[in-house]
Design a protein around this motif. Structure first.
Motif, mmCIF file in Angstrom:
data_model
loop_
_atom_site.group_PDB
_atom_site.id
_atom_site.type_symbol
_atom_site.label_atom_id
_atom_site.label_comp_id
_atom_site.label_asym_id
_atom_site.label_seq_id
_atom_site.Cartn_x
_atom_site.Cartn_y
_atom_site.Cartn_z
ATOM 1 N N LYS A 3 0.821 -1.213 0.000
ATOM 2 C CA LYS A 3 0.000 0.000 0.000
ATOM 3 C C LYS A 3 0.862 1.273 0.000
ATOM 4 N N GLU A 4 1.893 1.304 0.831
ATOM 5 C CA GLU A 4 2.763 2.493 0.898
ATOM 6 C C GLU A 4 3.571 2.647 -0.389
ATOM 7 N N HIS A 5 3.966 1.548 -0.975
ATOM 8 C CA HIS A 5 4.682 1.577 -2.254
ATOM 9 C C HIS A 5 3.775 2.149 -3.344
ATOM 10 N N PRO A 49 14.622 17.799 5.211
ATOM 11 C CA PRO A 49 13.986 16.548 5.617
ATOM 12 C C PRO A 49 14.355 15.396 4.677
ATOM 13 N N TYR A 50 14.677 14.249 5.292
ATOM 14 C CA TYR A 50 15.094 13.070 4.536
ATOM 15 C C TYR A 50 14.475 11.833 5.174
ATOM 16 N N SER A 51 14.029 10.904 4.338
ATOM 17 C CA SER A 51 13.451 9.654 4.820
ATOM 18 C C SER A 51 14.224 8.465 4.270
ATOM 19 N N GLU A 52 14.843 7.722 5.182
ATOM 20 C CA GLU A 52 15.518 6.493 4.780
ATOM 21 C C GLU A 52 14.485 5.469 4.301
ATOM 22 N N GLU A 53 13.308 5.474 4.931
ATOM 23 C CA GLU A 53 12.219 4.571 4.519
ATOM 24 C C GLU A 53 11.840 4.804 3.058
ATOM 25 N N LEU A 54 11.730 6.087 2.680
ATOM 26 C CA LEU A 54 11.371 6.413 1.297
ATOM 27 C C LEU A 54 12.459 5.926 0.345
ATOM 28 N N THR A 55 13.710 6.147 0.701
ATOM 29 C CA THR A 55 14.819 5.680 -0.130
ATOM 30 C C THR A 55 14.732 4.174 -0.339
ATOM 31 N N LEU A 56 14.456 3.429 0.730
ATOM 32 C CA LEU A 56 14.353 1.971 0.631
ATOM 33 C C LEU A 56 13.157 1.549 -0.217
ATOM 34 N N ARG A 57 12.028 2.228 -0.061
ATOM 35 C CA ARG A 57 10.836 1.881 -0.853
ATOM 36 C C ARG A 57 11.075 2.135 -2.343
ATOM 37 N N ILE A 58 11.711 3.253 -2.655
ATOM 38 C CA ILE A 58 12.016 3.556 -4.057
ATOM 39 C C ILE A 58 12.958 2.488 -4.622
ATOM 40 N N GLU A 59 13.946 2.110 -3.829
ATOM 41 C CA GLU A 59 14.885 1.065 -4.245
ATOM 42 C C GLU A 59 14.145 -0.263 -4.492
ATOM 43 N N LEU A 61 10.973 -0.607 -5.271
ATOM 44 C CA LEU A 61 10.145 -0.444 -6.470
ATOM 45 C C LEU A 61 10.978 -0.567 -7.740
ATOM 46 N N CYS A 62 12.201 -0.071 -7.693
ATOM 47 C CA CYS A 62 13.115 -0.230 -8.841
ATOM 48 C C CYS A 62 13.460 -1.706 -9.027
ATOM 49 N N ASN A 63 13.762 -2.393 -7.915
ATOM 50 C CA ASN A 63 14.115 -3.823 -7.979
ATOM 51 C C ASN A 63 12.958 -4.674 -8.482
ATOM 52 N N MET A 64 11.721 -4.268 -8.180
ATOM 53 C CA MET A 64 10.543 -5.012 -8.646
ATOM 54 C C MET A 64 10.200 -4.680 -10.098
ATOM 55 N N GLY A 65 10.865 -3.662 -10.651
ATOM 56 C CA GLY A 65 10.610 -3.279 -12.035
ATOM 57 C C GLY A 65 9.413 -2.347 -12.200
ATOM 58 N N PHE A 66 8.942 -1.744 -11.110
ATOM 59 C CA PHE A 66 7.792 -0.842 -11.171
ATOM 60 C C PHE A 66 8.207 0.613 -11.418
ATOM 61 N N ILE A 67 9.413 0.949 -11.008
ATOM 62 C CA ILE A 67 9.960 2.293 -11.234
ATOM 63 C C ILE A 67 11.280 2.124 -11.975
ATOM 64 N N GLN A 68 11.481 2.997 -12.947
ATOM 65 C CA GLN A 68 12.755 3.004 -13.666
ATOM 66 C C GLN A 68 13.605 4.138 -13.108
ATOM 67 N N GLU A 69 14.851 3.802 -12.766
ATOM 68 C CA GLU A 69 15.813 4.801 -12.297
ATOM 69 C C GLU A 69 16.938 4.841 -13.329
ATOM 70 N N GLU A 87 5.015 -1.959 -16.249
ATOM 71 C CA GLU A 87 4.624 -2.908 -15.188
ATOM 72 C C GLU A 87 4.110 -2.141 -13.966
ATOM 73 N N GLY A 88 4.757 -1.023 -13.657
ATOM 74 C CA GLY A 88 4.331 -0.191 -12.545
ATOM 75 C C GLY A 88 2.939 0.382 -12.769
ATOM 76 N N SER A 89 2.682 0.833 -13.992
ATOM 77 C CA SER A 89 1.354 1.363 -14.336
ATOM 78 C C SER A 89 0.292 0.277 -14.233
ATOM 79 N N ASP A 90 0.627 -0.924 -14.720
ATOM 80 C CA ASP A 90 -0.310 -2.054 -14.633
ATOM 81 C C ASP A 90 -0.611 -2.383 -13.173
ATOM 82 N N PHE A 91 0.427 -2.443 -12.359
ATOM 83 C CA PHE A 91 0.246 -2.743 -10.936
ATOM 84 C C PHE A 91 -0.608 -1.661 -10.271
ATOM 85 N N LEU A 92 -0.307 -0.412 -10.582
ATOM 86 C CA LEU A 92 -1.022 0.711 -9.967
ATOM 87 C C LEU A 92 -2.504 0.700 -10.345
ATOM 88 N N SER A 93 -2.809 0.220 -11.537
ATOM 89 C CA SER A 93 -4.214 0.167 -11.965
ATOM 90 C C SER A 93 -5.027 -0.829 -11.129
#
Length: 169
Positions: A3-5, A49-59, A61-69, A87-93
């Motif tokens: 959900k947070e991702h 302000p910085y979030s280590e949690e956000l950095t990990l979630r983005i990482e 999402l990249c590893n799952m192939g949902f976000i391209q970095e 794939e990210g768009s499909d998942f988000l739908s």
């Protein structure tokens, strides 16, 4: 489970593309301060302000192939460009993420510089303090950025503008 991702992906989808890790961090933080339902914890860091949690979630999402970095060499440093994959768009739908005003806010913030969003997020981090104390914090903690009083005033005006955009119609 994701959900947070999905919320992060929704924000990225709303902006199309985000250039810069710092900018991505600041945009999500600002959304959180505008009462969008992001759960990541933030602490004050070198660039605000910085979030280590956000950095990990983005990482993740990249590893799952949902976000391209995409890492690009830009002069003497590297810049990161983020976008949602097919794939990210499909998942988000498949996920019902309810954040009706996010597109207007993300598009607006994406048009701002990372430096300005750093100032905006720093002001929001200290928003409980009296305005003159916030100015002092910015001048002290962000002395290398050399923000002017006029820029701080512009950031306060921008925050008001974003709060109006974030309100449900």
């Amino acid at each position: 489970m994701l959900k947070e991702h999905a919320k992060i992906m929704c924000a990225l989808a709303a902006s199309g593309e985000i250039i810069g890790r710092k900018k991505f961090q600041k945009m999500i933080y600002i959304l959180k301060k505008l009462s969008f339902p992001f759960q990541e914890k933030y602490q004050f860091h070198f660039f605000g302000p910085y979030s280590e949690e956000l950095t990990l979630r983005i990482e993740e999402l990249c590893n799952m192939g949902f976000i391209q970095e995409v890492k690009e060499k830009k002069g003497g440093y590297f810049q990161y460009r983020y976008s949602l994959t097919e794939e990210g768009s499909d998942f988000l739908s498949l996920y019902a993420v309810e954040m009706p005003q996010i597109k207007e806010c993300m598009e607006d913030m994406n048009g701002q510089s990372a430096r300005f969003l750093e100032l905006v997020s720093t002001i929001l981090y200290f928003e409980e303090l009296p305005k003159e104390d916030v100015y002092e914090k910015v001048f002290t903690l962000k002395s290398k950025q050399k923000y002017t009083a006029e820029e701080i005033d512009q950031a306060y005006d921008y925050i008001d503008k974003l709060k109006t955009k974030a309100k449900p119609q």
